[in-house]
Design an enzyme around this catalytic site. Structure first.
Site, short mmCIF file in Angstrom:
data_model
loop_
_atom_site.label_atom_id
_atom_site.label_comp_id
_atom_site.label_asym_id
_atom_site.label_seq_id
_atom_site.Cartn_x
_atom_site.Cartn_y
_atom_site.Cartn_z
N TYR A 20 0.85 -1.18 0.00
CA TYR A 20 0.00 0.00 0.00
C TYR A 20 0.89 1.24 0.00
CZ TYR A 20 -3.72 -3.24 1.45
OH TYR A 20 -4.61 -4.27 1.54
N PRO B 231 -15.12 -5.29 1.61
CA PRO B 231 -16.47 -5.68 1.99
C PRO B 231 -17.55 -4.73 1.51
CG PRO B 231 -15.33 -4.73 3.86
CD PRO B 231 -14.31 -4.89 2.78
N LEU B 232 -17.17 -3.50 1.19
CA LEU B 232 -18.13 -2.52 0.68
C LEU B 232 -17.94 -2.28 -0.81
CD1 LEU B 232 -17.95 0.03 3.63
CD2 LEU B 232 -19.47 -1.94 3.35
#
Length: 246
Positions: free
Chosen positions: A58, A203-204
């Protein structure tokens, strides 16, 4: 509050993913690093988040450094998970790299960036098809035996890959994609049947779902071993996500 034990630590089932705390394309620093640091502190200090998930890819490296600036020295209760085994040649470009010597070097670098002597939970970020899986998880197991990793996890894996890895190492958690838009993962049932914590990433659906609360509720209702890690860079969104937890 509903909790789960992952890598020996008992934490709330809803954790925080940190992929969004970077620049566009998951590349470089966020627009305002101070805001990202504030968001991390708000999550842990104000909202009781105890499971922080990140990766050396990241940024790359950016978020691990932000986490250290925000949260070090870490609470003993905090589960800090990172991932190794992915390189970033450019924005939005991700390539698996699972050579054992690279994984070892990556773990050592993550330890330095995070300011710790042992990573609570270290995932193999992706299985490198050019390297035998046994060599990849075997190196992480060696690092666990040496005390540099507390537990080994797997990310974006099939049921067969989990099964193979379990012949070599205790798999502490599996992190795969699962959400309303991508609801089918055969590895979920395998994990639930074998007592392996299952950590849904995205998850979204990267913010594309119209009802985040319903999406998280659906995931949590799949079973007590399911521990989603929604992510955000917006403090208001953060508070909304963690206002009502199962």
């Amino acid at each position: 509050m509903n909790t789960i034990t992952i890598a020996g630590k008992k934490v709330p089932r809803l954790g925080l993913g940190t992929m969004r705390l970077t620049g566009p394309g998951t590349w470089g620093c966020p627009a305002d690093p101070a805001d990202a640091i504030t968001l991390l502190r708000t999550a842990v200090d104000d909202l009781g988040v105890l499971h922080i998930d990140t990766a050396d890819a990241y940024g790359p490296h950016t978020v691990e450094e932000l986490i250290r600036r925000a949260l070090h020295p870490y609470s003993e209760r905090l589960l800090l998970a990172t991932k190794v085994g992915m390189v970033r040649p450019a924005p939005n470009v991700w390539k698996p790299l699972g050579r054992p010597e690279y994984l070892r070097a990556a773990v050592e670098a993550s330890l330095r960036r995070l300011g710790i002597e042992r990573i609570d939970l270290c995932y193999l970020h992706r299985v490198d098809p050019a390297v035998p899986l046994a060599d990849q998880v075997g190196e992480l197991e060696d690092l666990r035996t040496e005390g540099k990793i507390g537990a080994v996890g797997l990310s974006k894996v099939t049921t067969d890959q989990i099964r193979e890895a379990r012949t070599l190492v205790t798999v502490a958690a599996v992190q795969n994609c699962l959400n309303f838009a991508e609801p089918d993962d055969p590895a979920l049932e395998y994990c639930l049947s074998n007592g392996i914590p299952y950590v849904p990433y995205r998850p979204l659906n990267a913010g594309r779902l119209s009802d985040p609360a319903a999406a998280l509720r659906w995931l949590l209702e799949l079973g007590p071993l399911v521990a989603p890690i929604p992510g955000t860079s917006d403090p208001a969104h953060l508070r909304a996500l963690f206002a009502r937890r199962s």
